[in-house]
Motif scaffolding. Structure first.
Motif, PDB file in Angstrom:
ATOM      1  N   ILE A 113       0.837  -1.201   0.000  1.00 39.55           N
ATOM      2  CA  ILE A 113       0.000   0.000   0.000  1.00 39.55           C
ATOM      3  C   ILE A 113       0.870   1.249   0.000  1.00 39.55           C
ATOM      4  N   MET A 114       1.888   1.271   0.849  1.00 39.92           N
ATOM      5  CA  MET A 114       2.793   2.416   0.900  1.00 39.92           C
ATOM      6  C   MET A 114       3.559   2.571  -0.407  1.00 39.92           C
ATOM      7  N   ALA A 115       3.992   1.460  -0.983  1.00 40.09           N
ATOM      8  CA  ALA A 115       4.716   1.506  -2.261  1.00 40.09           C
ATOM      9  C   ALA A 115       3.804   2.027  -3.366  1.00 40.09           C
ATOM     10  N   THR A 116       2.540   1.618  -3.372  1.00 44.74           N
ATOM     11  CA  THR A 116       1.592   2.076  -4.380  1.00 44.74           C
ATOM     12  C   THR A 116       1.364   3.572  -4.265  1.00 44.74           C
ATOM     13  N   ARG A 117       1.245   4.069  -3.035  1.00 45.76           N
ATOM     14  CA  ARG A 117       1.074   5.516  -2.812  1.00 45.76           C
ATOM     15  C   ARG A 117       2.276   6.278  -3.353  1.00 45.76           C
ATOM     16  N   SER A 118       3.463   5.813  -3.005  1.00 46.61           N
ATOM     17  CA  SER A 118       4.689   6.468  -3.442  1.00 46.61           C
ATOM     18  C   SER A 118       4.831   6.427  -4.961  1.00 46.61           C
ATOM     19  N   ASP A 119       4.543   5.273  -5.554  1.00 50.72           N
ATOM     20  CA  ASP A 119       4.620   5.134  -7.012  1.00 50.72           C
ATOM     21  C   ASP A 119       3.631   6.054  -7.717  1.00 50.72           C
ATOM     22  N   ALA A 120       2.434   6.186  -7.161  1.00 51.58           N
ATOM     23  CA  ALA A 120       1.422   7.054  -7.766  1.00 51.58           C
ATOM     24  C   ALA A 120       1.897   8.505  -7.782  1.00 51.58           C
ATOM     25  N   VAL A 121       2.463   8.956  -6.676  1.00 51.31           N
ATOM     26  CA  VAL A 121       2.979  10.332  -6.611  1.00 51.31           C
ATOM     27  C   VAL A 121       4.139  10.495  -7.588  1.00 51.31           C
ATOM     28  N   ASP A 122       5.040   9.523  -7.646  1.00 55.92           N
ATOM     29  CA  ASP A 122       6.180   9.586  -8.567  1.00 55.92           C
ATOM     30  C   ASP A 122       5.725   9.643 -10.024  1.00 55.92           C
ATOM     31  N   ARG A 123       4.731   8.856 -10.380  1.00 55.81           N
ATOM     32  CA  ARG A 123       4.237   8.838 -11.770  1.00 55.81           C
ATOM     33  C   ARG A 123       3.620  10.176 -12.165  1.00 55.81           C
ATOM     34  N   VAL A 124       2.803  10.728 -11.295  1.00 55.09           N
ATOM     35  CA  VAL A 124       2.184  12.027 -11.587  1.00 55.09           C
ATOM     36  C   VAL A 124       3.247  13.114 -11.677  1.00 55.09           C
ATOM     37  N   TYR A 125       4.194  13.069 -10.782  1.00 50.76           N
ATOM     38  CA  TYR A 125       5.279  14.052 -10.778  1.00 50.76           C
ATOM     39  C   TYR A 125       6.071  13.974 -12.089  1.00 50.76           C
ATOM     40  N   ALA A 126       6.463  12.766 -12.461  1.00 50.23           N
ATOM     41  CA  ALA A 126       7.255  12.579 -13.691  1.00 50.23           C
ATOM     42  C   ALA A 126       6.468  12.985 -14.934  1.00 50.23           C
ATOM     43  N   ALA A 127       5.170  12.710 -14.943  1.00 46.19           N
ATOM     44  CA  ALA A 127       4.348  13.082 -16.100  1.00 46.19           C
ATOM     45  C   ALA A 127       4.190  14.598 -16.199  1.00 46.19           C
ATOM     46  N   ARG A 128       4.049  15.238 -15.063  1.00 48.41           N
ATOM     47  CA  ARG A 128       3.825  16.680 -15.075  1.00 48.41           C
ATOM     48  C   ARG A 128       5.118  17.469 -15.283  1.00 48.41           C
ATOM     49  N   TYR A 129       6.223  16.964 -14.756  1.00 49.12           N
ATOM     50  CA  TYR A 129       7.512  17.662 -14.838  1.00 49.12           C
ATOM     51  C   TYR A 129       8.586  16.708 -15.354  1.00 49.12           C
ATOM     52  N   PRO A 130       8.557  16.371 -16.638  1.00 46.86           N
ATOM     53  CA  PRO A 130       9.507  15.381 -17.161  1.00 46.86           C
ATOM     54  C   PRO A 130      10.946  15.882 -17.292  1.00 46.86           C
ATOM     55  N   SER A 131      11.158  17.178 -17.324  1.00 43.59           N
ATOM     56  CA  SER A 131      12.518  17.683 -17.569  1.00 43.59           C
ATOM     57  C   SER A 131      13.047  18.471 -16.378  1.00 43.59           C
ATOM     58  N   THR A 132      12.999  17.873 -15.208  1.00 48.37           N
ATOM     59  CA  THR A 132      13.555  18.533 -14.031  1.00 48.37           C
ATOM     60  C   THR A 132      14.995  18.107 -13.829  1.00 48.37           C
ATOM     61  N   LYS A 133      15.717  18.907 -13.056  1.00 43.31           N
ATOM     62  CA  LYS A 133      17.100  18.619 -12.716  1.00 43.31           C
ATOM     63  C   LYS A 133      17.202  18.546 -11.205  1.00 43.31           C
ATOM     64  N   THR A 134      18.182  17.811 -10.724  1.00 45.62           N
ATOM     65  CA  THR A 134      18.423  17.729  -9.293  1.00 45.62           C
ATOM     66  C   THR A 134      19.468  18.760  -8.902  1.00 45.62           C
ATOM     67  N   ILE A 135      19.202  19.481  -7.822  1.00 40.51           N
ATOM     68  CA  ILE A 135      20.185  20.416  -7.277  1.00 40.51           C
ATOM     69  C   ILE A 135      20.589  19.903  -5.908  1.00 40.51           C
ATOM     70  N   GLU A 136      21.793  20.259  -5.488  1.00 37.52           N
ATOM     71  CA  GLU A 136      22.277  19.821  -4.187  1.00 37.52           C
ATOM     72  C   GLU A 136      22.727  21.015  -3.369  1.00 37.52           C
ATOM     73  N   SER A 137      22.606  20.851  -2.092  1.00 33.08           N
ATOM     74  CA  SER A 137      23.080  21.839  -1.134  1.00 33.08           C
ATOM     75  C   SER A 137      23.843  21.059  -0.078  1.00 33.08           C
ATOM     76  N   ALA A 138      24.802  21.700   0.559  1.00 30.35           N
ATOM     77  CA  ALA A 138      25.574  20.978   1.563  1.00 30.35           C
ATOM     78  C   ALA A 138      25.934  21.901   2.711  1.00 30.35           C
ATOM     79  N   ALA A 139      26.180  21.296   3.854  1.00 29.60           N
ATOM     80  CA  ALA A 139      26.706  22.017   5.014  1.00 29.60           C
ATOM     81  C   ALA A 139      27.965  21.283   5.436  1.00 29.60           C
ATOM     82  N   THR A 140      28.963  22.028   5.843  1.00 31.81           N
ATOM     83  CA  THR A 140      30.232  21.428   6.230  1.00 31.81           C
ATOM     84  C   THR A 140      30.640  21.945   7.600  1.00 31.81           C
TER      85      THR A 140
END
Length: 177
Positions: A113-140
């Motif tokens: 059930i939890m995996a299905t919820r997560s997959d559903a959100v991931d699918r909608v996200y990927a369909a709506r925003y197919p060309s996103t990039k990952t950004i990173e931030s760090a603390a040292t």
């Protein structure tokens, strides 16, 4: 809207809250807008928790604001990044504990059930925003405390920084540039 000042640190806090609660974040950097996608109950939880944590972070900054060092912009920025990182860690730990407790009490029936919820959100996200990039931030961790630094592949670090790779804590979010 993720407001200035310290919009990146605030986005990191929002991302940490959303990631631990099954929602996804998207930052529209040009407009300082963040989009959060997830199931309605998760969105409500994320909004409430983010708002509460933002208020708590402001209070914590006021409490440490007695010295001249803690009133500098770089200190406040680093404090908020470290705060968001630690909150993210604690929320992930709480989610792991809650999942383990639910699995122990109800068996493995909740896992799909939890995996299905997560997959559903991931699918909608990927369909709506197919060309996103990952950004990173760090603390040292530096001599004077936490210092915000660019991602490890960035060409510059603060002058005099003595950074070892085991002290960098990355977090990522997605954005549309």
């Amino acid at each position: 809207m993720v407001s200035n000042p310290y919009s990146k640190a605030k986005l990191l806090l929002l991302h940490s809250v959303c990631q631990a609660n099954g929602a996804r974040t998207l930052w529209k950097k040009k407009y300082l807008l963040a989009t959060v996608m997830g199931l309605p109950v998760d969105l409500d939880l994320c909004e409430l928790l983010y708002t509460s944590l933002l208020v708590q972070s402001a209070r914590a900054l006021d409490e440490v604001g007695e010295s001249s060092t803690s009133r500098t912009r770089s200190f406040r920025h680093a404090f908020l990044i470290a705060y968001a990182h630690r909150v993210g860690e604690r929320l992930q730990e709480a989610r792991t504990r809650a999942t383990a407790a639910a699995t122990q009490q109800h068996g493995s029936a909740l896992v799909p059930i939890m995996a299905t919820r997560s997959d559903a959100v991931d699918r909608v996200y990927a369909a709506r925003y197919p060309s996103t990039k990952t950004i990173e931030s760090a603390a040292t961790m530096l001599r004077g405390g936490l210092q915000a630094v660019p991602p490890p592949n960035a060409p510059t670090l603060p002058v005099g920084a003595n950074v070892s790779t085991n002290q960098i804590w990355p977090r990522s979010a997605r954005y549309i540039g």
